[in-house]
Structures are given as C-alpha cells and as structure tokens.
Scaffold this motif. Structure first.
Motif, PDB file in Angstrom:
ATOM      1  N   LEU A  91       0.808  -1.224   0.000  1.00 11.25           N
ATOM      2  CA  LEU A  91       0.000   0.000   0.000  1.00 11.25           C
ATOM      3  C   LEU A  91       0.840   1.273   0.000  1.00 11.25           C
ATOM      4  N   THR A  92       2.082   1.156   0.460  1.00  6.95           N
ATOM      5  CA  THR A  92       2.941   2.338   0.525  1.00  6.95           C
ATOM      6  C   THR A  92       4.017   2.335  -0.563  1.00  6.95           C
ATOM      7  N   GLY A  93       3.811   1.567  -1.626  1.00  5.04           N
ATOM      8  CA  GLY A  93       4.692   1.667  -2.784  1.00  5.04           C
ATOM      9  C   GLY A  93       5.429   0.415  -3.202  1.00  5.04           C
ATOM     10  N   GLY A  94       5.290  -0.690  -2.476  1.00  6.93           N
ATOM     11  CA  GLY A  94       5.962  -1.926  -2.876  1.00  6.93           C
ATOM     12  C   GLY A  94       7.465  -1.804  -2.789  1.00  6.93           C
ATOM     13  N   LEU A 129       7.216 -14.066   0.677  1.00  6.58           N
ATOM     14  CA  LEU A 129       6.137 -13.097   0.432  1.00  6.58           C
ATOM     15  C   LEU A 129       6.656 -11.784  -0.157  1.00  6.58           C
ATOM     16  N   TYR A 130       7.787 -11.306   0.340  1.00  2.00           N
ATOM     17  CA  TYR A 130       8.346 -10.076  -0.216  1.00  2.00           C
ATOM     18  C   TYR A 130       8.772 -10.301  -1.667  1.00  2.00           C
ATOM     19  N   LEU A 136       5.386  -9.813  -8.567  1.00  2.00           N
ATOM     20  CA  LEU A 136       4.076  -9.460  -9.117  1.00  2.00           C
ATOM     21  C   LEU A 136       4.072  -8.020  -9.630  1.00  2.00           C
ATOM     22  N   GLN A 137       4.793  -7.149  -8.957  1.00  2.00           N
ATOM     23  CA  GLN A 137       4.880  -5.770  -9.434  1.00  2.00           C
ATOM     24  C   GLN A 137       5.782  -5.669 -10.664  1.00  2.00           C
ATOM     25  N   LEU A 142       0.540  -6.904 -10.397  1.00  2.00           N
ATOM     26  CA  LEU A 142       0.055  -5.923  -9.423  1.00  2.00           C
ATOM     27  C   LEU A 142       0.604  -4.563  -9.846  1.00  2.00           C
ATOM     28  N   PRO A 143      -0.210  -3.525  -9.784  1.00  2.00           N
ATOM     29  CA  PRO A 143       0.312  -2.207 -10.180  1.00  2.00           C
ATOM     30  C   PRO A 143       1.335  -1.689  -9.172  1.00  2.00           C
TER      31      PRO A 143
END
Length: 193
Positions: A91-94, A129-130, A136-137, A142-143
């Motif tokens: 939520l804060t920028g990946g 997970l990271y 994904l980004q 994921l955007p």
C-alpha cells in the motif's frame, strides 16, 4: 518449572502485543501529523489496515487469558503480522516502500518471543512473500502504486538485499535470544541453590 515457562511465554506474548499497539499507534499518529500518507492513492486502505490491526490486537488480548498453547498462539500472531506488513509495504509503494523494515522487526520479535528456529521460519516467510510481491509488481500483475517502472537491476538488487538482511537479522536475533535464555537459566539455577 512448567509454570515458569508458561508465565515467561505469557509475558513475552504480552510484550509482543504491547509493542504492536505502540508501533501501530505511532504509524497512525505519524500519518495524521505529517500528512504524507494522504497523497497515497491507497490512503483509505492504509487507514483500514491500521484499524484492522487495532481490532486484531484487542482480539489477541482477549484470547491471551483463554489460550493454553502459547507457542502456537505466538506463531499465529507473527505470521499474521508478516501478512499485514506485506500489505502495508504494498500500500505504501511496494519496492519503493519505506516500511520494509517492519519485516525485520517481526523476525527479531519471533526470535525473542519464541526461539532461534522461529526467527529463521519467519525470515523464510518474509523472503517468500516479499519476493512474490516484488515479482508481481515487476511483471505488472500488481500495479506499482508509486507509478514508477521497476528496472530489472534495481529489482534483483532489492530482493537480494532484503533476503540477505532477513537471514542476517534471524541469525543475530537468534544468537542473542539463545544467549539470553542461557543466562536466564543460569540465574534460575543460582537462585535455586
């Protein structure tokens, strides 16, 4: 001796819950004081995440008096914390998020509250997970909320540095946790004499 271990584990879990409340309160407070989060496209989701963490923490406090298996209870909290931290990072920028340090705090907490092995397990979960989030980004599944395209060199370097830091933190916090437990046992033995 069993009662002492249970009481010790209860105190450590209480400290974990207290630390979570302090961290979430500082996070919430800073979002209102500095107003930087309002520029995020996910500001409302960020706010809902903080509220969800407060509600979950209250739930943990209520369960603390009823739980019999503190070990599983602590593991559950730490694993849920990892998922919340990954969500916060997204939520804060990946890849650009300044909150990736929260994953290190969870590793340290796992080694202190549970043991050295838990530190490595949480470090592995963080890595998976990271890495998944950044992948994904990178592949535009994921955007990237910061709006910037991720360069492949930056992407690989970022994942490498984070995974190394997760395991170094697990090693160091596990080592310190083991030394602390040994010192506590020695003190208990001296008091018993």
């Amino acid at each position: 001796m069993v009662t002492t271990n249970k009481e010790s584990m209860r105190r450590r879990i209480s400290a974990l819950i207290f630390f979570r409340v302090i961290f979430v309160s500082l996070l919430l407070g800073s979002s209102f004081v500095f107003k930087g989060f309002e520029r995020l496209p996910t500001y409302k989701l960020f706010f809902y995440l903080i509220v969800a963490l407060y509600i979950l923490t209250i739930f943990y406090l209520l369960l603390l008096k009823k739980i019999k298996n503190f070990f599983k209870f602590a593991y559950t909290q730490l694993i849920v914390d990892v998922f919340f931290a990954i969500t916060l990072i997204y939520l804060t920028g990946g890849i650009d998020s300044w909150f990736s340090f929260t994953l290190l705090l969870i590793i340290i907490s796992s080694a202190i509250v549970l043991n050295k092995k838990a530190g490595y397990i949480i470090a592995s979960l963080n890595s998976i997970l990271y890495g998944t989030l950044i992948n994904l980004q990178f592949y535009n599944i994921l955007p990237v909320l910061s709006g910037e395209y991720i360069k492949s060199e930056e992407y690989l370097h970022n994942i490498f540095i984070h995974i190394v830091s997760f395991y170094v933190t697990a090693f160091l916090s596990g080592y310190l946790s083991t030394r602390l437990e040994k010192t506590e046992r020695e003190l208990e033995e001296k008091e018993a004499l």
